[in-house]
Design a protein around this motif. Structure first.
Motif, PDB file in Angstrom:
ATOM      1  N   TYR A  40       1.011  -1.157   0.121  1.00 55.75           N
ATOM      2  CA  TYR A  40       0.046  -0.012   0.025  1.00 55.75           C
ATOM      3  C   TYR A  40       0.908   1.300  -0.077  1.00 55.75           C
ATOM      4  N   TYR A  44       0.263   4.065  -2.666  1.00 59.89           N
ATOM      5  CA  TYR A  44      -0.049   5.544  -2.127  1.00 59.89           C
ATOM      6  C   TYR A  44       0.880   6.619  -3.000  1.00 59.89           C
ATOM      7  N   TRP A  47       0.431   8.257  -6.216  1.00 60.56           N
ATOM      8  CA  TRP A  47      -0.399   9.490  -6.173  1.00 60.56           C
ATOM      9  C   TRP A  47       0.482  10.899  -5.902  1.00 60.56           C
ATOM     10  N   GLY A  51       1.313  11.168  -2.363  1.00 60.25           N
ATOM     11  CA  GLY A  51      -0.037  10.435  -1.876  1.00 60.25           C
ATOM     12  C   GLY A  51      -1.123  11.503  -1.508  1.00 60.25           C
ATOM     13  N   SER A  54      -4.420  11.623  -3.364  1.00 56.18           N
ATOM     14  CA  SER A  54      -5.478  10.711  -3.043  1.00 56.18           C
ATOM     15  C   SER A  54      -6.801  11.158  -2.105  1.00 56.18           C
ATOM     16  N   LYS A  56      -6.430  11.349   1.046  1.00 59.27           N
ATOM     17  CA  LYS A  56      -6.527  10.400   2.410  1.00 59.27           C
ATOM     18  C   LYS A  56      -5.150  10.268   2.824  1.00 59.27           C
ATOM     19  N   PHE A  61      -5.578   5.377   3.671  1.00 60.23           N
ATOM     20  CA  PHE A  61      -6.057   4.643   2.408  1.00 60.23           C
ATOM     21  C   PHE A  61      -5.569   3.323   2.527  1.00 60.23           C
ATOM     22  N   ARG A  62      -4.821   2.857   3.340  1.00 63.41           N
ATOM     23  CA  ARG A  62      -4.258   1.490   3.490  1.00 63.41           C
ATOM     24  C   ARG A  62      -5.459   0.984   4.014  1.00 63.41           C
TER      25      ARG A  62
END
Length: 141
Positions: A40, A44, A47, A51, A54, A56, A61-62
């Motif tokens: 993850y 992530y 992105w 990240g 995203s 998040k 996210f995870r």
């Protein structure tokens, strides 16, 4: 001598290999491959803005994939390529197939918008690679 000329001709006629960061489809495929193998952090970081694009935190996210057992994406040819202000944007159509840990299957269709700074303008090397910027996916029934 003929063999050398033939090899040279093939080298001239063959297109150069495209690095993954230069192929937006491969970025989307790498994203789902990372999710499928449970990496993850790697997903992530595909992105934009390390990240943040995203929407998040990494933990959220995870945790969003906690029920996912398998995932794969089928990508289409990039569309809507746009460039301006030393930046590039492209949309990658995608069909996402996921199997949850309880055996239920999900299918989503839509696209990912990818972004990068134009190569050669002096941006950090990572900013010149394609990154996921946004997603528009809807369930397929």
């Amino acid at each position: 001598m003929l063999l050398v000329l033939l090899v040279a001709a093939v080298a001239v006629l063959s297109p150069p290999a495209i690095a993954a960061e230069d192929d937006p489809r491969q970025v989307v495929e790498a994203y789902y491959a990372a999710i499928d193998r449970g990496d993850y952090r790697a997903a992530y970081l595909l992105w934009d803005r390390q990240g943040q694009a995203s929407g998040k935190s990494f933990t959220a996210f995870r945790d969003g994939f906690a029920d996912t057992a398998r995932s794969r994406a089928v990508t289409g040819s990039p569309t809507n390529g746009d460039a301006g202000m030393n930046q590039q944007w492209v949309d990658v159509p995608v069909d996402v197939h996921a199997t949850l840990k309880n055996g239920h299957r999900q299918h989503f269709r839509g696209f990912y918008r990818l972004h990068r700074f134009a190569p050669g303008i002096g941006a950090p090397a990572d900013a010149e690679k394609w990154h996921l910027f946004s997603a528009q996916l809807v369930p397929v029934r």
